[in-house]
Design a protein around this motif. Structure first.
Motif, PDB file in Angstrom:
ATOM      1  N   UNK A  45       0.876  -1.173   0.000  1.00 57.83           N
ATOM      2  CA  UNK A  45       0.000   0.000   0.000  1.00 57.83           C
ATOM      3  C   UNK A  45       0.907   1.215   0.000  1.00 57.83           C
ATOM      4  N   UNK A  46       0.983   1.906  -1.112  1.00 55.98           N
ATOM      5  CA  UNK A  46       1.907   3.034  -1.188  1.00 55.98           C
ATOM      6  C   UNK A  46       1.227   4.352  -0.861  1.00 55.98           C
ATOM      7  N   UNK A  47      -0.029   4.322  -0.473  1.00 54.78           N
ATOM      8  CA  UNK A  47      -0.693   5.610  -0.291  1.00 54.78           C
ATOM      9  C   UNK A  47      -1.693   5.672   0.845  1.00 54.78           C
ATOM     10  N   UNK A  48      -1.356   5.128   2.001  1.00 56.51           N
ATOM     11  CA  UNK A  48      -2.225   5.282   3.172  1.00 56.51           C
ATOM     12  C   UNK A  48      -3.629   4.737   2.947  1.00 56.51           C
ATOM     13  N   UNK A  88      -0.091   2.475 -10.931  1.00 58.15           N
ATOM     14  CA  UNK A  88      -0.961   3.625 -10.741  1.00 58.15           C
ATOM     15  C   UNK A  88      -2.007   3.270  -9.710  1.00 58.15           C
ATOM     16  N   UNK A  89      -2.083   4.092  -8.684  1.00 58.36           N
ATOM     17  CA  UNK A  89      -3.101   3.910  -7.665  1.00 58.36           C
ATOM     18  C   UNK A  89      -4.130   5.003  -7.841  1.00 58.36           C
ATOM     19  N   UNK A  90      -5.105   4.992  -6.959  1.00 61.24           N
ATOM     20  CA  UNK A  90      -6.123   6.045  -7.025  1.00 61.24           C
ATOM     21  C   UNK A  90      -5.490   7.403  -6.785  1.00 61.24           C
ATOM     22  N   UNK A  91      -4.316   7.412  -6.188  1.00 61.81           N
ATOM     23  CA  UNK A  91      -3.714   8.691  -5.842  1.00 61.81           C
ATOM     24  C   UNK A  91      -2.596   9.115  -6.782  1.00 61.81           C
ATOM     25  N   UNK A  92      -1.835   8.194  -7.276  1.00 67.73           N
ATOM     26  CA  UNK A  92      -0.667   8.618  -8.039  1.00 67.73           C
ATOM     27  C   UNK A  92      -0.084   7.476  -8.852  1.00 67.73           C
ATOM     28  N   UNK A  93       0.822   7.866  -9.737  1.00 67.38           N
ATOM     29  CA  UNK A  93       1.626   6.868 -10.446  1.00 67.38           C
ATOM     30  C   UNK A  93       2.981   6.840  -9.766  1.00 67.38           C
ATOM     31  N   UNK A  94       3.425   5.691  -9.331  1.00 64.93           N
ATOM     32  CA  UNK A  94       4.734   5.612  -8.674  1.00 64.93           C
ATOM     33  C   UNK A  94       5.499   4.402  -9.186  1.00 64.93           C
ATOM     34  N   UNK A 146       8.008   1.302  -8.139  1.00 66.62           N
ATOM     35  CA  UNK A 146       8.316   0.524  -6.940  1.00 66.62           C
ATOM     36  C   UNK A 146       9.721  -0.058  -7.029  1.00 66.62           C
TER      37      UNK A 146
END
Lengths: 479, 363
Positions: free
Chosen positions: A9-12, A40-46, A48
């Motif tokens: 989980x990269x975004x809380x 890509x998550x609901x919050x951002x592209x990161x 890993x």
């Protein structure tokens, strides 16, 4: 030994992410902290980074696939085959790999069936990771299994593990990936390019290894990258991905004009603060004028449309309010006011949206302007618009009326300060001299860059355009 | 001149800079600094190691080992420069991004990670390091810091307080109140604003109509804008301001003009609200590269030095990773430990109840 990296989980508190792009393939050597995948998550592209050194054994999810947090996505064979990595004393947390340490800690908290402790090497995908606390270290981290902790309740059998793994088998022989790596391989020559240029290349999807540099000592310049991007405007089509539910959706590769359009729109929308104003105008007189012009010999061999008069009105109004015909120079912190009008016309073409412009439209006579507009539309429809014809625009008209709609909130053509949307002309009840009458009415919508154009100026400009269309004689008066 | 006429007629902002982005040493009439080669190398080492710590933490978060992390990427010079200006007796109050200042205060980096891994509520003893715990609430530490500074004043101690906050925090009531208190009581405090241009997704122009450092004059104390990517200038300016505070000359506002090169936190995606060209422009002003260029040009360090430092940075990162993963989970009963300083009957009762509850489960 084989280790599986689970989607964190990269975004809380996120529960899933889409695999955008793999940066490695099976067989690749990876180093700890090396980025292996873009998600890509609901919050951002990161991106890993992998927590181990080793060799990629398998990619366990496909690009485009949405994966739940906590499921393994990549398997890596770590350096020390068959023995616990790190070589530290067994049982101490010291040398243990990250995932193991977390699991060890999690084990203290969550009772689990005895069999689940050891993961069979290579058996990825089969043991559904039920009952396991996911490596989410904020308070509201997810626990997939039910926590059966009450002494009286016998531990429930693990929820029947679904036989079919949610994740397709490792796509080792995925043709797309093989193909992608197949051609740009020849002898890795060191590429000379400054970091901003590398970034540009990355953004435009240009492989620097394939670009010939024209800068000092053969280094690649921004211009080289842009030129390369132009020539590869049609990137190789990506072979079809894993089929979605039969026929329910279709994946259209984003390329060519669509990609350029997307970049331009995003760039414009995020760079220039847009404001849009609307004006309804009685254009009955303009329609009459169009009919009369058509009858004149000077216009015998050109197309006379309401757009022609709108174009002339915009050029005239731009001359009256030069600041509307300008651009924002971020670098120099200056506003560049253009004392010429290169009038852009947004055109729908089979390849997508293009915005060619009529150069020096302010110097053209009405028949010349009509001819230019006609040629420009024809070229665009044939898909032959050249980059030079799209460059250097100063203000744009988008004729949304041809699609049978009244108005829109157009997005600025990048580098310009204003764009006018011309809606459809239709019969409307209108008050003329205190009496209700049926008139030809249209809606004008003007978007402008609020950094340059204040509401007052935008309104003056729009009002002037409207006034000229209401009474075309004003074009004469103001020209 | 009418109020209307004076609007926007201010002189352009001045920036204190002692080392250009190209690594050229420049002079400033009010601020100077005399550093030995050893000191320059030491500053450079701090910059590099702190960046390494930060990158390791970001990677750990991306691997699910930390819940969140606020990266200091791009702000190393502002933090090392100001942090190294502190004396042991001075007290510093950080936000949640001052990993570089923590480093200067000898806080073990692994202790920074505990909070973000969710295994403790702070991680270090603020008194031991004269470095307060991270404050997540925006700007509230400025009031704590002014209170602390007023304590120093009443103790008549030869020390000052340095408080950190960001450009976004300047819009907070707390920060403005702290300016007033500090000014009126002439408190020995230095306000260190790292203006990294973005309050999460809100750009600076939505926070202020004037350069932030000029706000100080409205409160009645001096303000100065320093190149926040210039470690020499940050050190010189902060030293001078702290010395002024210690000698009874009251507060100073320092605006370190810098740039957050990464995301606000690992939960944020800056590409959604800022343009790539802005980042590219700031990359050319990188705080580490200019010191490296300076060291090279003046032959103050050789390749062996840089190689050894790179190796040290890698080692530091690897150690940090290992020790982070080895941090024990807290025990459930620990939560009762620091509620009151002295034993407390109600807490004792609650602890006993919770212990009995935990005993009720099968092992």
């Amino acid at each position: 030994m084989r280790r599986e990296f689970k989607l964190p989980d990269v975004g809380e508190g996120l529960t899933e992410a889409e695999i955008v792009r793999w940066l490695v393939k099976p067989g690749d050597q990876v180093k700890v902290k090396q980025n292996v995948v873009e998600i890509e998550t609901a919050k951002s592209i990161v991106e890993l980074p992998i927590p181990w050194d080793g060799v990629v054994a398998a990619l366990m999810a496909d690009e485009g696939q949405t994966v739940d947090v906590g499921l393994p996505i990549i398997a890596v064979d770590t350096a020390e085959p068959g023995e616990p990595a790190g070589g530290g004393a067994a049982g101490t947390a010291a040398g243990a790999a990250p995932g193991e340490a977390i699991k060890a800690l999690a084990d203290d908290m969550v009772p689990r069936p005895p069999a689940e402790g050891a993961v069979e090497p290579g058996a990825h995908g089969s043991p559904a990771p039920k009952e396991e606390r996911q490596a989410v270290l904020v308070g509201y981290g997810v626990k997939t299994g039910a926590t059966k902790r009450r002494p009286r309740k016998a531990p429930a059998p693990p929820a029947a593990a679904p036989a079919a793994p949610a994740i397709p088998a490792a796509p080792v022989a995925n043709p797309s990936r093989v193909e992608v790596t197949a051609h740009p391989v020849p002898a890795r020559v060191a590429v000379l390019a400054k970091p901003p240029v590398r970034k540009l290349a990355k953004d435009l999807g240009v492989d620097l290894a394939a670009v010939t540099g024209t800068g000092p000592e053969g280094s690649i310049t921004r211009e080289d990258v842009r030129a390369a991007a132009e020539t590869v405007a049609q990137p190789e089509a990506r072979p079809a991905r894993v089929a979605a539910p039969v026929g329910a959706e279709e994946r259209v590769p984003v390329k060519g004009v669509r990609r350029m359009t997307a970049q331009a729109m995003v760039g414009s929308a995020f760079t220039a603060p847009h404001v849009t104003e609307f004006l309804q105008v009685d254009v009955t007189e303009t329609m009459n004028a169009v009919a009369r012009l058509r009858a004149m010999p000077d216009f015998a061999d050109v197309k006379v449309s309401p757009l022609l008069l709108v174009a002339r009105a915009v050029v005239t109004a731009a001359r009256r309010h030069p600041m509307i015909n300008s651009s924002w120079d971020e670098e120099a912190q200056e506003i560049v006011v253009k004392h010429y009008v290169n009038l852009g016309i947004a055109a729908a073409t089979p390849r997508g949206l293009v915005v060619p412009n009529v150069k020096n439209a302010h110097e053209l006579s009405l028949p010349e302007l009509a001819r230019s507009l006609g040629e420009l539309a024809e070229t665009a429809r044939a898909g032959r618009t050249q980059p030079a014809e799209m460059a250097g625009g100063t203000i744009t008209i988008t004729n949304v009326g041809v699609f049978g709609v009244d108005a829109g909130t157009p997005i600025l053509n990048p580098g310009e300060a204003a764009i006018l949307a011309f809606g459809q002309v239709r019969d409307m009840p209108w008050v003329v001299g205190g009496e209700l009458a049926v008139r030809k009415v249209t809606t004008l919508a003007l978007s402008f860059d609020h950094r340059i154009v204040d509401g007052e100026l935008g309104s003056l400009f729009l009002r002037d355009v409207g006034a000229m269309l209401e009474d075309p004689l004003r074009m004469l008066a103001w020209s | 001149m009418t109020a209307e006429a004076s609007r926007g007629a201010e002189a352009p902002p001045e920036l204190v800079q002692l080392l250009t982005p190209e690594g050229e040493r420049v002079e400033h009439p009010d601020y100077d600094i005399d550093l030995t080669p050893e000191e320059v190398r030491s500053l450079y080492r701090d910059l590099v190691l702190v960046r390494s710590i930060d990158l390791e933490a970001v990677a750990l978060q991306r691997q699910g080992e930390l819940g969140i992390w606020a990266s200091l990427l791009g702000q190393e010079a502002a933090q090392i420069g100001s942090g190294r200006a502190l004396t042991d007796a001075d007290m510093a109050f950080p936000t949640y991004r001052e990993h570089g200042v923590a480093w200067c205060r000898d806080v073990d980096p692994v202790k920074l990670l505990g909070l973000f891994r969710g295994v403790n509520h702070g991680g270090w003893d603020p008194k031991e390091h004269n470095f307060h715990l991270y404050t997540i609430v925006i700007g509230s530490q400025t009031l704590h810091a002014v209170g602390y500074a007023m304590g120093i004043q009443r103790d008549d101690a030869a020390a000052a307080t340095l408080v950190y906050f960001g450009d976004g925090a300047t819009s907070q009531g707390d920060v403005n109140e702290s300016f007033i208190w500090a000014s009126v009581f002439n408190a020995p405090i230095v306000f260190f604003c790292q203006n990294n241009q973005w309050a999460i997704s809100e750009p600076l122009e939505k926070q202020t109509r004037i350069p932030l450092y000029r706000r100080a004059s409205g409160f009645g104390f001096p303000g100065v804008r320093v190149d926040g990517n210039d470690v020499f200038a940050c050190l010189a300016v902060t030293r001078k301001a702290l010395e002024a505070a210690r000698t009874g000359q009251g507060p100073t506002l320092i605006e370190a003009f810098t740039y957050r090169m990464g995301a606000h936190t690992t939960t944020d995606d800056p590409t959604r609200y800022r343009v790539a060209s802005e980042l590219e422009a700031w990359k050319l002003k990188d705080p580490i590269e200019r010191v490296k260029a300076y060291l090279f040009k003046n032959e103050l360090a050789d390749q062996a030095f840089f190689d050894a430092l790179d190796a040290e940075a890698d080692q530091l990162g690897a150690d940090l990773r290992r020790r982070c993963l080895a941090m024990p989970d807290p025990q459930p009963l620990d939560i009762f430990d620091h509620v009151y300083r002295e034993p407390h009957s109600l807490i004792d009762e609650e602890r006993a109840q919770f212990a009995a509850y935990l005993e009720g489960f099968e092992k």
